[in-house]
Each structure stands twice: as structure tokens, then as C-alpha cells.
Write a protein that holds these residues in place. Structure first.
Motif, PDB file in Angstrom:
ATOM      1  N   PRO A 133      23.356 -39.048 114.410  1.00  0.00           N
ATOM      2  CA  PRO A 133      23.985 -37.717 114.292  1.00  0.00           C
ATOM      3  C   PRO A 133      25.427 -37.755 114.790  1.00  0.00           C
ATOM      4  CG  PRO A 133      21.799 -37.550 115.279  1.00  0.00           C
ATOM      5  CD  PRO A 133      22.120 -39.008 115.214  1.00  0.00           C
ATOM      6  N   ALA A 134      26.251 -36.884 114.244  1.00  0.00           N
ATOM      7  CA  ALA A 134      27.658 -36.836 114.644  1.00  0.00           C
ATOM      8  C   ALA A 134      27.773 -36.430 116.110  1.00  0.00           C
ATOM      9  CB  ALA A 134      28.417 -35.854 113.772  1.00  0.00           C
ATOM     10  N   LEU A 135      28.776 -36.964 116.781  1.00  0.00           N
ATOM     11  CA  LEU A 135      29.027 -36.606 118.173  1.00  0.00           C
ATOM     12  C   LEU A 135      29.633 -35.203 118.252  1.00  0.00           C
ATOM     13  CD1 LEU A 135      30.530 -39.948 119.529  1.00  0.00           C
ATOM     14  CD2 LEU A 135      28.295 -38.978 120.089  1.00  0.00           C
ATOM     15  N   PRO A 136      29.485 -34.521 119.376  1.00  0.00           N
ATOM     16  CA  PRO A 136      30.093 -33.191 119.536  1.00  0.00           C
ATOM     17  C   PRO A 136      31.609 -33.272 119.395  1.00  0.00           C
ATOM     18  CG  PRO A 136      28.495 -33.613 121.278  1.00  0.00           C
ATOM     19  CD  PRO A 136      28.676 -34.908 120.551  1.00  0.00           C
ATOM     20  N   ALA A 137      32.185 -32.190 118.922  1.00  0.00           N
ATOM     21  CA  ALA A 137      33.638 -32.142 118.791  1.00  0.00           C
ATOM     22  C   ALA A 137      34.281 -32.056 120.171  1.00  0.00           C
ATOM     23  CB  ALA A 137      34.042 -30.933 117.950  1.00  0.00           C
ATOM     24  N   GLY A 138      35.549 -32.449 120.244  1.00  0.00           N
ATOM     25  CA  GLY A 138      36.262 -32.400 121.514  1.00  0.00           C
ATOM     26  C   GLY A 138      36.933 -33.715 121.818  1.00  0.00           C
ATOM     27  N   ASN A 139      37.846 -33.663 122.789  1.00  0.00           N
ATOM     28  CA  ASN A 139      38.599 -34.856 123.137  1.00  0.00           C
ATOM     29  C   ASN A 139      37.806 -35.830 123.999  1.00  0.00           C
ATOM     30  OD1 ASN A 139      40.875 -33.870 121.796  1.00  0.00           O
ATOM     31  ND2 ASN A 139      41.541 -32.723 123.605  1.00  0.00           N
ATOM     32  N   LEU A 140      36.772 -35.334 124.690  1.00  0.00           N
ATOM     33  CA  LEU A 140      36.003 -36.160 125.612  1.00  0.00           C
ATOM     34  C   LEU A 140      34.525 -35.855 125.429  1.00  0.00           C
ATOM     35  CD1 LEU A 140      35.980 -38.165 128.007  1.00  0.00           C
ATOM     36  CD2 LEU A 140      36.196 -36.187 129.535  1.00  0.00           C
ATOM     37  N   VAL A 141      33.729 -36.909 125.276  1.00  0.00           N
ATOM     38  CA  VAL A 141      32.292 -36.747 125.049  1.00  0.00           C
ATOM     39  C   VAL A 141      31.530 -37.414 126.200  1.00  0.00           C
ATOM     40  CG1 VAL A 141      30.356 -37.192 123.503  1.00  0.00           C
ATOM     41  CG2 VAL A 141      32.643 -36.787 122.562  1.00  0.00           C
ATOM     42  N   ASP A 142      30.658 -36.649 126.849  1.00  0.00           N
ATOM     43  CA  ASP A 142      29.784 -37.209 127.873  1.00  0.00           C
ATOM     44  C   ASP A 142      28.541 -37.795 127.212  1.00  0.00           C
ATOM     45  OD1 ASP A 142      30.886 -36.683 130.604  1.00  0.00           O
ATOM     46  OD2 ASP A 142      30.939 -34.630 129.843  1.00  0.00           O
ATOM     47  N   LEU A 143      28.277 -39.064 127.478  1.00  0.00           N
ATOM     48  CA  LEU A 143      27.111 -39.737 126.919  1.00  0.00           C
ATOM     49  C   LEU A 143      26.342 -40.440 128.028  1.00  0.00           C
ATOM     50  CD1 LEU A 143      28.493 -41.470 123.682  1.00  0.00           C
ATOM     51  CD2 LEU A 143      27.001 -39.466 123.795  1.00  0.00           C
ATOM     52  N   SER A 144      25.049 -40.556 127.842  1.00  0.00           N
ATOM     53  CA  SER A 144      24.285 -41.432 128.724  1.00  0.00           C
ATOM     54  C   SER A 144      24.602 -42.878 128.354  1.00  0.00           C
ATOM     55  CB  SER A 144      22.780 -41.159 128.570  1.00  0.00           C
ATOM     56  OG  SER A 144      22.340 -41.543 127.279  1.00  0.00           O
ATOM     57  N   VAL A 145      24.367 -43.770 129.286  1.00  0.00           N
ATOM     58  CA  VAL A 145      24.615 -45.187 129.010  1.00  0.00           C
ATOM     59  C   VAL A 145      23.729 -45.658 127.857  1.00  0.00           C
ATOM     60  CG1 VAL A 145      24.543 -47.520 129.972  1.00  0.00           C
ATOM     61  CG2 VAL A 145      25.347 -45.614 131.374  1.00  0.00           C
ATOM     62  N   ALA A 146      22.487 -45.192 127.825  1.00  0.00           N
ATOM     63  CA  ALA A 146      21.558 -45.582 126.761  1.00  0.00           C
ATOM     64  C   ALA A 146      22.036 -45.091 125.401  1.00  0.00           C
ATOM     65  CB  ALA A 146      20.170 -45.038 127.067  1.00  0.00           C
ATOM     66  N   ALA A 147      22.544 -43.852 125.338  1.00  0.00           N
ATOM     67  CA  ALA A 147      23.016 -43.306 124.066  1.00  0.00           C
ATOM     68  C   ALA A 147      24.233 -44.078 123.566  1.00  0.00           C
ATOM     69  CB  ALA A 147      23.347 -41.826 124.228  1.00  0.00           C
ATOM     70  N   PHE A 148      25.156 -44.396 124.473  1.00  0.00           N
ATOM     71  CA  PHE A 148      26.334 -45.176 124.082  1.00  0.00           C
ATOM     72  C   PHE A 148      25.905 -46.548 123.566  1.00  0.00           C
ATOM     73  CE2 PHE A 148      29.657 -48.258 124.836  1.00  0.00           C
ATOM     74  CZ  PHE A 148      30.807 -47.628 124.372  1.00  0.00           C
ATOM     75  N   THR A 149      24.988 -47.187 124.273  1.00  0.00           N
ATOM     76  CA  THR A 149      24.521 -48.520 123.881  1.00  0.00           C
ATOM     77  C   THR A 149      23.888 -48.502 122.499  1.00  0.00           C
ATOM     78  OG1 THR A 149      24.155 -49.132 126.192  1.00  0.00           O
ATOM     79  CG2 THR A 149      23.000 -50.407 124.531  1.00  0.00           C
ATOM     80  N   SER A 150      23.028 -47.523 122.236  1.00  0.00           N
ATOM     81  CA  SER A 150      22.357 -47.441 120.938  1.00  0.00           C
ATOM     82  C   SER A 150      23.362 -47.256 119.809  1.00  0.00           C
ATOM     83  CB  SER A 150      21.359 -46.283 120.939  1.00  0.00           C
ATOM     84  OG  SER A 150      20.321 -46.518 121.866  1.00  0.00           O
ATOM     85  N   ARG A 151      24.315 -46.360 120.023  1.00  0.00           N
ATOM     86  CA  ARG A 151      25.308 -46.123 118.980  1.00  0.00           C
ATOM     87  C   ARG A 151      26.199 -47.344 118.775  1.00  0.00           C
ATOM     88  NH1 ARG A 151      26.363 -40.740 117.389  1.00  0.00           N
ATOM     89  NH2 ARG A 151      24.968 -39.223 118.395  1.00  0.00           N
ATOM     90  N   ALA A 152      26.578 -48.003 119.859  1.00  0.00           N
ATOM     91  CA  ALA A 152      27.472 -49.154 119.745  1.00  0.00           C
ATOM     92  C   ALA A 152      26.811 -50.312 119.007  1.00  0.00           C
ATOM     93  CB  ALA A 152      27.908 -49.603 121.135  1.00  0.00           C
ATOM     94  N   ILE A 153      25.508 -50.476 119.160  1.00  0.00           N
ATOM     95  CA  ILE A 153      24.829 -51.642 118.605  1.00  0.00           C
ATOM     96  C   ILE A 153      24.208 -51.373 117.237  1.00  0.00           C
ATOM     97  CG2 ILE A 153      22.953 -53.296 119.002  1.00  0.00           C
ATOM     98  CD1 ILE A 153      23.421 -53.007 121.959  1.00  0.00           C
ATOM     99  N   TYR A 154      23.754 -50.138 116.995  1.00  0.00           N
ATOM    100  CA  TYR A 154      22.950 -49.886 115.798  1.00  0.00           C
ATOM    101  C   TYR A 154      23.520 -48.853 114.839  1.00  0.00           C
ATOM    102  CZ  TYR A 154      19.553 -52.307 118.708  1.00  0.00           C
ATOM    103  OH  TYR A 154      18.929 -53.224 119.502  1.00  0.00           O
ATOM    104  N   ASP A 155      24.622 -48.185 115.166  1.00  0.00           N
ATOM    105  CA  ASP A 155      25.117 -47.104 114.319  1.00  0.00           C
ATOM    106  C   ASP A 155      26.022 -47.637 113.206  1.00  0.00           C
ATOM    107  OD1 ASP A 155      25.865 -44.724 113.222  1.00  0.00           O
ATOM    108  OD2 ASP A 155      27.116 -44.073 114.911  1.00  0.00           O
ATOM    109  N   SER A 156      25.499 -47.626 111.988  1.00  0.00           N
ATOM    110  CA  SER A 156      26.295 -48.109 110.859  1.00  0.00           C
ATOM    111  C   SER A 156      27.407 -47.137 110.489  1.00  0.00           C
ATOM    112  CB  SER A 156      25.394 -48.330 109.636  1.00  0.00           C
ATOM    113  OG  SER A 156      24.739 -47.125 109.269  1.00  0.00           O
ATOM    114  N   GLY A 157      27.318 -45.902 110.994  1.00  0.00           N
ATOM    115  CA  GLY A 157      28.366 -44.922 110.720  1.00  0.00           C
ATOM    116  C   GLY A 157      29.525 -45.000 111.697  1.00  0.00           C
ATOM    117  N   HIS A 158      29.425 -45.875 112.709  1.00  0.00           N
ATOM    118  CA  HIS A 158      30.490 -46.074 113.699  1.00  0.00           C
ATOM    119  C   HIS A 158      30.971 -44.748 114.301  1.00  0.00           C
ATOM    120  CE1 HIS A 158      30.672 -50.287 112.561  1.00  0.00           C
ATOM    121  NE2 HIS A 158      30.831 -49.935 111.293  1.00  0.00           N
TER     122      HIS A 158
END
Length: 252
Positions: A133-158
Motif C-alpha cells: 500500500p502507498a505510504l501516507p502523504a507528508g515530508n516525514l513518515v514514521d515506520l516500524s523497523v519491520a515495516a521498513f524492512t519488508s518494503r525495502a526487501i519485497y516491495d516491487s513498487g519501491h
């Protein structure tokens, strides 16, 4: 006094459970928040059992001291010469429970940290590459470490590309001078914890187990879904030391 030993043991264990679940948030170091009512109920039940056991022992002592005709009789544990022979109630090994109960009551162990994280191999089972899913709009996004890791490794939409993110976790170090912002994920309790971490670049490494909030941008590496993409990279702009949160674990 020995006859009241089981009651004292029950009371000590119950008090330790209530100490971490009812009167503080320390239970979050060991189990998920949803288990708090069960811990409180267990502590209360143990306390009630201790009072019932103590009452039963006190009543038995009174009834055994004087017979129906009012004459005192020797205690059943005394022989004909008046020497008392104490028979422990329950197995002696049960008294070993006093050690962890007393430790939990007086010196609660800390949450899992860098040592636990280091024991887990960096191998990751393939979870399948796909879109997120798309990240929230805004200049700064708070993410959990797990969420960042999943998106960085598996998100084909970058979805992380070009976004500034903020992660919070404790510091672990690699053998080659690298350092990571790390969190432990639990499903039920600390016993099933697994590690999620992000390598931080561009700043000096804080001390191990220091809790920090890191702000920066994702630095792509490796092929999506492959071991080469693990652990993901973050080019940091700021690193700020913070207090350990009351709930130190991320949830699956």
C-alpha cells in the motif's frame, strides 16, 4: 512456621505476577499487551489460594492443639519424648520457585536486546515480491523497523524511494564496524522473538543497546527478495537518543 511455607510461596509468586502486570508495564518485556488481564487474574488467584491455604493451616493447628475434652495433646509431629520431627509439606524442590519469583518481584529482568538479536541468522525465507500500500502523504513518515524492512526487501513498487522515514529501535553492531537500528518482533511472548534490523550509514555509531530514533532515506541494494537485499540500508540525516519505550517489541 514451616507449615505455612506453601502459602508463603503462593503469595510470593502471586505478588511477583501482580508487580509486573497490575502495578507497572513491566510485563510488556515478556508478553504482548493482550495477555495482561490473564496475568492479573493469575496473580489474584495465586494470592487468594495463599490466603485459603494459610487459613486451613491455622485452623488445623488450633484443632490439633486441644482435643474435645480440653486436654492438650502432643503435636502429631512429636514423638513420645517430646521431640519434634518436622515433615515438610510438599516437595522440597518447590522452594526453588522462590528464586525467580523473588527476582521478578525485586529485580525484573530487562527486555531482550542486542544479545538476542545477534543469535538470529541473517537468512530470510522468501516472502514473495509484490506491491505494498502507498505510504501516507507528508515530508516525514514514521515506520516500524519491520515495516521498513519488508518494503525495502519485497516491495516491487519501491514505495520507499525518495521518502524520508523515521525509525526507532536499539543499536546493534556488526563485526565490520557497521551498526543497525534493531527491533525484536513477537507473536505471543519474548520466547518467540525474531529480529528486524536496518543498517544505518552516514553517522557515527552509538553504543550498543542505546535506543535511538533515526531519520533518513532508503538506499536500495541487491535484488528484491534476495539475501543480497538483507539487511536494508538507510542513509541517515539525524540520529537522536531516546528512552526505551514501555513496550520494547514490535508486533507481527
Amino acid at each position: 512456621m514451616r507449615r505455612y511455607g506453601p502459602a508463603v510461596l503462593l503469595l510470593l509468586v502471586g505478588a511477583a505476577v501482580l508487580r509486573i502486570s497490575l502495578f507497572s508495564d513491566l510485563y510488556l518485556r515478556y508478553v504482548q499487551s493482550g495477555l495482561r488481564p490473564y496475568l492479573i487474574a493469575s496473580g489474584v488467584l495465586l494470592g487468594l489460594l495463599a490466603l485459603v491455604r494459610a487459613g486451613m493451616e491455622a485452623r488445623a493447628a488450633r484443632e490439633g492443639a486441644v482435643s474435645a475434652d480440653g486436654h492438650a495433646h502432643p503435636d502429631e509431629n512429636e514423638d513420645a519424648h517430646g521431640h519434634g520431627h518436622s515433615h515438610p509439606v510438599g516437595p522440597r524442590l518447590a522452594w526453588l520457585l522462590t528464586l525467580p519469583a523473588a527476582a521478578l518481584l525485586l529485580f525484573p529482568p530487562p527486555a531482550l536486546g542486542s544479545y538476542s538479536a545477534a543469535r538470529e541468522d541473517a537468512q530470510r525465507a522468501a516472502q514473495g515480491v509484490g506491491t505494498f500500500p502507498a505510504l501516507p502523504a507528508g515530508n516525514l513518515v514514521d515506520l516500524s523497523v519491520a515495516a521498513f524492512t519488508s518494503r525495502a526487501i519485497y516491495d516491487s513498487g519501491h514505495s520507499l524511494k525518495g521518502r524520508t522515514v523515521r525509525l526507532t529501535g536499539f543499536v546493534t553492531h556488526g563485526d565490520d564496524g557497521t551498526w543497525y537500528v534493531t527491533r525484536l518482533l513477537v507473536s505471543c511472548c519474548a520466547a518467540d522473538a525474531t529480529t528486524s534490523k536496518v543498517q544505518v550509514r552516514g553517522t557515527d555509531a552509538p553504543e550498543t543497546d542505546t535506543w535511538v530514533t533515526v531519520t533518513g532515506t532508503w538506499h536500495p541494494k541487491g535484488r528484491l527478495g534476495s539475501s543480497a537485499a538483507w539487511p536494508p540500508l538507510l542513509d541517515a540525516t539525524t540520529v537522536r537518543q531516546v528512552a526505551e519505550p514501555s513496550d520494547p517489541y514490535e508486533k507481527r
